[in-house]
Enzyme design. Structure first.
Site, short mmCIF file in Angstrom:
data_model
loop_
_atom_site.label_atom_id
_atom_site.label_comp_id
_atom_site.label_asym_id
_atom_site.label_seq_id
_atom_site.Cartn_x
_atom_site.Cartn_y
_atom_site.Cartn_z
N ARG A 54 0.84 -1.21 0.00
CA ARG A 54 0.00 0.00 0.00
C ARG A 54 0.87 1.25 0.00
O ARG A 54 0.35 2.36 -0.19
CB ARG A 54 -0.91 -0.01 1.22
CG ARG A 54 -1.83 -1.22 1.29
CD ARG A 54 -2.43 -1.36 2.68
NE ARG A 54 -3.40 -0.32 2.95
CZ ARG A 54 -3.74 0.06 4.18
NH1 ARG A 54 -3.14 -0.48 5.24
NH2 ARG A 54 -4.65 1.00 4.36
N LYS A 84 -1.99 9.52 4.95
CA LYS A 84 -2.03 8.68 6.15
C LYS A 84 -0.80 7.75 6.15
O LYS A 84 -0.15 7.60 5.10
CB LYS A 84 -3.32 7.87 6.20
CG LYS A 84 -3.55 6.90 5.02
CD LYS A 84 -4.90 6.24 5.14
CE LYS A 84 -5.08 5.16 4.09
NZ LYS A 84 -6.42 4.54 4.17
N HIS A 85 -0.43 7.19 7.33
CA HIS A 85 -1.07 7.23 8.64
C HIS A 85 -0.12 8.00 9.57
O HIS A 85 0.93 7.46 9.93
CB HIS A 85 -1.28 5.84 9.20
CG HIS A 85 -2.05 4.91 8.29
ND1 HIS A 85 -1.47 4.28 7.19
CD2 HIS A 85 -3.34 4.51 8.30
CE1 HIS A 85 -2.38 3.51 6.60
NE2 HIS A 85 -3.52 3.64 7.24
N HIS A 97 -5.03 -3.20 13.22
CA HIS A 97 -6.37 -3.76 13.34
C HIS A 97 -6.41 -4.79 14.48
O HIS A 97 -7.47 -5.06 15.04
CB HIS A 97 -6.78 -4.45 12.04
CG HIS A 97 -6.96 -3.51 10.89
ND1 HIS A 97 -5.90 -3.10 10.11
CD2 HIS A 97 -8.06 -2.90 10.39
CE1 HIS A 97 -6.36 -2.29 9.17
NE2 HIS A 97 -7.65 -2.15 9.31
N ASP A 171 -7.91 7.25 12.44
CA ASP A 171 -8.09 5.97 11.76
C ASP A 171 -9.30 5.29 12.41
O ASP A 171 -9.87 5.80 13.39
CB ASP A 171 -6.83 5.12 11.90
CG ASP A 171 -6.70 4.09 10.78
OD1 ASP A 171 -7.71 3.80 10.11
OD2 ASP A 171 -5.59 3.56 10.59
#
Length: 240
Positions: A54, A84-85, A97, A171
């Site tokens: 990413r 981001k982040h 996560h 986030d």
């Protein structure tokens, strides 16, 4: 479209611009106004389970250049761009996560690697910045407090030091890095108090609202700060 690392491999800002423009025009055709891209994290940890492809790559200058080009493309397509982040999720081996990540680098290293792409995005007119659920003791030594909940990071560093005047999104507050340790009402209030304008994806939106409202009523969050956030949001809407 391919993930950002493919654009990084092409090393072509024009392709990054076109990818941003296409994403924005397609999004606007569906009624979407905010693009939670580009990811400007520098991919400098091969064990990173969540950023990896990413990211545009492992080179600070390349990530900065392609991020600015992508932001220009998003603007050309009529959307708001989000970097981001913050202040950098590249050098972690933890998926936020699933757990709270930690970056123990000194401030000098953050200034050399993690922060320059965000500075480039800000100078390139990025509309919003999304925080990360990462502890950075060099920026805030408070135990167990990720950047999303840190006033020294969101207000002290991002607003005051880096002079960012756009929107600050958290986030997802449903991610375990926050939700496992903080109740939705408390987490939302702390994030707004830290300097966020918008609490994203709370596991209980009603509780988050009540927590923010109670913090304002008690004086924990100045009403003037809420007013400033509302004005930023209205200005962003007006530009669209």
């Amino acid at each position: 479209l391919p993930r950002a690392m493919a654009l990084g491999a092409a090393r072509d800002p024009e392709l990054a611009f076109r990818a941003g423009q296409l994403s924005a025009s397609e999004g606007r055709s569906l009624g979407v106004y905010v693009d939670f891209y580009p990811i400007v994290d520098v991919n400098n940890n091969p064990r990173n389970p969540i950023i990896n492809i990413r990211s545009f790559g492992e080179e600070v200058a390349l990530v900065s250049d392609l991020a600015r080009a992508y932001i220009r493309g998003i603007h050309a397509g009529g959307m708001l761009a989000t970097a981001k982040h913050f202040p950098g999720h590249g050098d972690t081996a933890t998926d936020t996560h699933l757990g709270l990540a930690l970056i123990e680098h000194p401030r000098s290293r953050l200034d050399a690697v993690e922060l320059p792409p965000f500075a480039a995005a800000i100078s390139g007119g990025v509309d919003a910045i999304m925080s990360s659920h990462i502890m950075l003791p060099a920026l805030d030594p408070s135990p167990g407090i990720p950047a999303t909940l840190s006033r020294p990071i969101l207000t002290g560093l991002l607003r005051n030091e880096m002079k960012f005047q756009g929107l600050v999104f958290t986030d997802s507050m449903s991610m375990w890095a926050v939700s496992r340790s903080f109740a939705p009402d408390k987490a939302a209030a702390i994030a707004i108090g830290a300097g966020a304008d918008i609490v994203l994806h709370s596991p209980d939106a009603d509780a988050a609202f009540r927590g923010i409202k109670a913090a304002v009523q008690s004086g924990e969050i100045p009403e003037s700060q809420i007013t400033q956030s509302v004005e930023r949001i209205l200005r962003a809407k007006a530009r669209l």
